[in-house]
Design a protein around this motif. Structure first.
Motif, mmCIF file in Angstrom:
data_model
loop_
_atom_site.group_PDB
_atom_site.id
_atom_site.type_symbol
_atom_site.label_atom_id
_atom_site.label_comp_id
_atom_site.label_asym_id
_atom_site.label_seq_id
_atom_site.Cartn_x
_atom_site.Cartn_y
_atom_site.Cartn_z
ATOM 1 N N ALA A 22 6.924 0.389 -7.786
ATOM 2 C CA ALA A 22 6.468 1.603 -8.476
ATOM 3 C C ALA A 22 4.950 1.709 -8.414
ATOM 4 C CB ALA A 22 6.938 1.571 -9.924
ATOM 5 N N CYS A 23 4.470 2.902 -8.119
ATOM 6 C CA CYS A 23 3.036 3.123 -7.916
ATOM 7 C C CYS A 23 2.412 3.784 -9.153
ATOM 8 C CB CYS A 23 2.820 4.014 -6.687
ATOM 9 S SG CYS A 23 1.078 4.293 -6.356
ATOM 10 N N PRO A 24 1.352 3.191 -9.706
ATOM 11 C CA PRO A 24 0.755 3.730 -10.933
ATOM 12 C C PRO A 24 -0.056 5.004 -10.723
ATOM 13 C CG PRO A 24 -0.509 1.835 -10.155
ATOM 14 C CD PRO A 24 0.677 1.973 -9.231
ATOM 15 N N CYS A 25 -0.403 5.332 -9.479
ATOM 16 C CA CYS A 25 -1.316 6.476 -9.270
ATOM 17 C C CYS A 25 -0.625 7.822 -9.482
ATOM 18 C CB CYS A 25 -1.933 6.399 -7.884
ATOM 19 S SG CYS A 25 -3.155 5.083 -7.775
ATOM 20 N N HIS A 26 0.474 8.083 -8.756
ATOM 21 C CA HIS A 26 1.171 9.363 -8.909
ATOM 22 C C HIS A 26 2.659 9.136 -9.124
ATOM 23 C CE1 HIS A 26 -2.330 9.820 -6.150
ATOM 24 N NE2 HIS A 26 -2.671 10.672 -7.097
ATOM 25 N N LEU A 27 2.993 7.905 -9.544
ATOM 26 C CA LEU A 27 4.335 7.562 -10.038
ATOM 27 C C LEU A 27 5.446 7.647 -8.983
ATOM 28 C CD1 LEU A 27 4.068 9.291 -13.548
ATOM 29 C CD2 LEU A 27 3.118 7.121 -12.778
ATOM 30 N N SER A 28 5.136 7.323 -7.770
ATOM 31 C CA SER A 28 6.224 7.184 -6.785
ATOM 32 C C SER A 28 6.992 5.898 -7.083
ATOM 33 C CB SER A 28 5.665 7.117 -5.362
ATOM 34 O OG SER A 28 5.229 8.383 -4.962
ATOM 35 N N ILE A 65 0.854 -1.202 0.000
ATOM 36 C CA ILE A 65 0.000 0.000 0.000
ATOM 37 C C ILE A 65 0.881 1.241 0.000
ATOM 38 C CG2 ILE A 65 -1.775 1.239 1.273
ATOM 39 C CD1 ILE A 65 -2.558 -1.534 2.422
ATOM 40 N N CYS A 66 0.740 2.038 -1.036
ATOM 41 C CA CYS A 66 1.617 3.200 -1.207
ATOM 42 C C CYS A 66 1.413 4.201 -0.062
ATOM 43 C CB CYS A 66 1.287 3.860 -2.541
ATOM 44 S SG CYS A 66 2.330 5.260 -2.935
ATOM 45 N N PRO A 67 2.494 4.605 0.604
ATOM 46 C CA PRO A 67 2.356 5.579 1.705
ATOM 47 C C PRO A 67 1.932 6.973 1.242
ATOM 48 C CG PRO A 67 4.458 4.439 1.834
ATOM 49 C CD PRO A 67 3.868 4.119 0.487
ATOM 50 N N HIS A 68 1.882 7.216 -0.071
ATOM 51 C CA HIS A 68 1.416 8.528 -0.523
ATOM 52 C C HIS A 68 -0.087 8.643 -0.286
ATOM 53 C CE1 HIS A 68 0.379 11.531 -3.883
ATOM 54 N NE2 HIS A 68 0.779 12.197 -2.816
ATOM 55 N N LEU A 69 -0.902 7.986 -1.122
ATOM 56 C CA LEU A 69 -2.350 8.088 -0.922
ATOM 57 C C LEU A 69 -3.041 6.730 -0.952
ATOM 58 C CD1 LEU A 69 -3.223 11.322 -2.958
ATOM 59 C CD2 LEU A 69 -3.086 11.058 -0.490
ATOM 60 N N GLY A 70 -2.279 5.680 -0.754
ATOM 61 C CA GLY A 70 -2.901 4.383 -0.513
ATOM 62 C C GLY A 70 -3.194 3.501 -1.706
ATOM 63 N N CYS A 71 -2.674 3.815 -2.903
ATOM 64 C CA CYS A 71 -2.854 2.889 -4.027
ATOM 65 C C CYS A 71 -1.991 1.640 -3.810
ATOM 66 C CB CYS A 71 -2.428 3.552 -5.339
ATOM 67 S SG CYS A 71 -3.524 4.876 -5.860
ATOM 68 N N THR A 72 -2.244 0.622 -4.606
ATOM 69 C CA THR A 72 -1.437 -0.598 -4.522
ATOM 70 C C THR A 72 -0.320 -0.501 -5.547
ATOM 71 O OG1 THR A 72 -3.417 -1.817 -3.928
ATOM 72 C CG2 THR A 72 -1.533 -3.118 -4.636
ATOM 73 N N GLY A 119 8.930 10.703 -7.380
ATOM 74 C CA GLY A 119 7.513 10.863 -7.055
ATOM 75 C C GLY A 119 7.268 11.444 -5.668
ATOM 76 N N PRO A 120 5.976 11.577 -5.309
ATOM 77 C CA PRO A 120 5.605 12.351 -4.110
ATOM 78 C C PRO A 120 5.546 11.568 -2.806
ATOM 79 C CG PRO A 120 3.637 11.750 -5.325
ATOM 80 C CD PRO A 120 4.802 11.181 -6.097
ATOM 81 N N ALA A 121 5.838 10.284 -2.800
ATOM 82 C CA ALA A 121 5.673 9.505 -1.557
ATOM 83 C C ALA A 121 6.532 10.092 -0.444
ATOM 84 C CB ALA A 121 6.047 8.044 -1.800
HETATM 85 S S1 FES Z 1 -0.753 6.790 -4.194
HETATM 86 FE FE1 FES Z 1 1.122 6.033 -4.841
HETATM 87 S S2 FES Z 1 2.129 7.750 -5.632
HETATM 88 FE FE2 FES Z 1 0.254 8.518 -4.962
#
Ligand code: FES
Length: 211
Positions: free
Chosen positions: A153-159, A119-126, A182-184
């Motif tokens: 690598a996170c597909p939502c905001h590219l962290s 779970i991405c620490p940025h906004l919670g995407c997988t 990215g923003p994480a």
């Molecule tokens: S939720 Fe993963 S980079 Fe934003």
């Protein structure tokens, strides 16, 4: 006679709401003194921290024999819920990755593995485990330096997180998965684990991470 009957009827109609109100008030009073005791009296006095998450097997060592072999899994984190069900479970996706020898400590068998929440620490995407440098550059806007290796690598905001690098001690560290793009705000949340009888067992996980 007819007039009397009409009066009686009207009296009966008007007393229904009063009777209903009295019944409701009485039931509230009864529940106050005699609350629901699901699980009996023992259920009322059980300490809230009794329900720890159980240890869960997530991979066999035979599945992770080569550098950068990885496995995705779901860990059920149990926590106390203040309801009649008492316990709730959160499904937390995770990755276990077999690291190449140059990033491990020969004296510590656990250092061969990186185990994290997905779970991405940025906004919670997988987030994903991406092996191809072309996919990293094209899909995640990150050109990995040579020699390349896989990244989270996170597909939502590219962290993008580097499993071979750790954060500084200042951030509860050192934690694997340093943010390289990215923003994480931090690396992936960690999971504690043991190796027993040829299997990897998750024993707990860092708090947070479930949206
Ligand atoms: S939720 Fe993963 S980079 Fe934003």
């Amino acid at each position: 006679m007819k007039e009397n009957q009409r009066r009686l009827f009207l009296k009966a109609i008007t007393s229904i709401p009063i009777l209903g109100g009295a019944v409701l008030a009485a039931s509230a009073l009864i529940r106050y003194f005699k609350p629901t005791t699901v699980g009996g009296v023992k259920g009322l006095v059980a300490p809230p921290d009794e329900a720890g998450s159980s240890i869960q097997v997530v991979a066999a060592l035979s599945e992770l024999t080569q550098p950068w072999d990885f496995k995705e899994f779901i860990y059920i984190r149990k926590s106390v819920e203040y309801s009649s069900r008492k316990i709730q479970g959160a499904k937390i996706p995770g990755f276990v990755v077999r690291m190449p020898d140059e990033f491990t400590d020969p004296k510590d068998p656990k250092s061969k593995f990186v185990v994290v929440q997905r779970i991405c620490p940025h906004l919670g995407c997988t987030f994903n485990f991406v092996k191809s440098p072309e996919e990293l550059a094209g899909g995640y806007n990150y050109k990995p330096p040579a020699p390349t290796h896989p990244y989270f690598a996170c597909p939502c905001h590219l962290s993008v997180y580097d499993p071979t690098r750790k954060t500084d001690v200042a951030l509860q560290g050192p934690l694997p998965g340093k943010v390289v793009s990215g923003p994480a705000p931090r690396p992936p949340r960690t999971m504690s684990f043991d190796i027993k009888d040829g299997q990897i067992l998750i024993t707990g996980t860092e708090g947070g991470g479930v949206g």
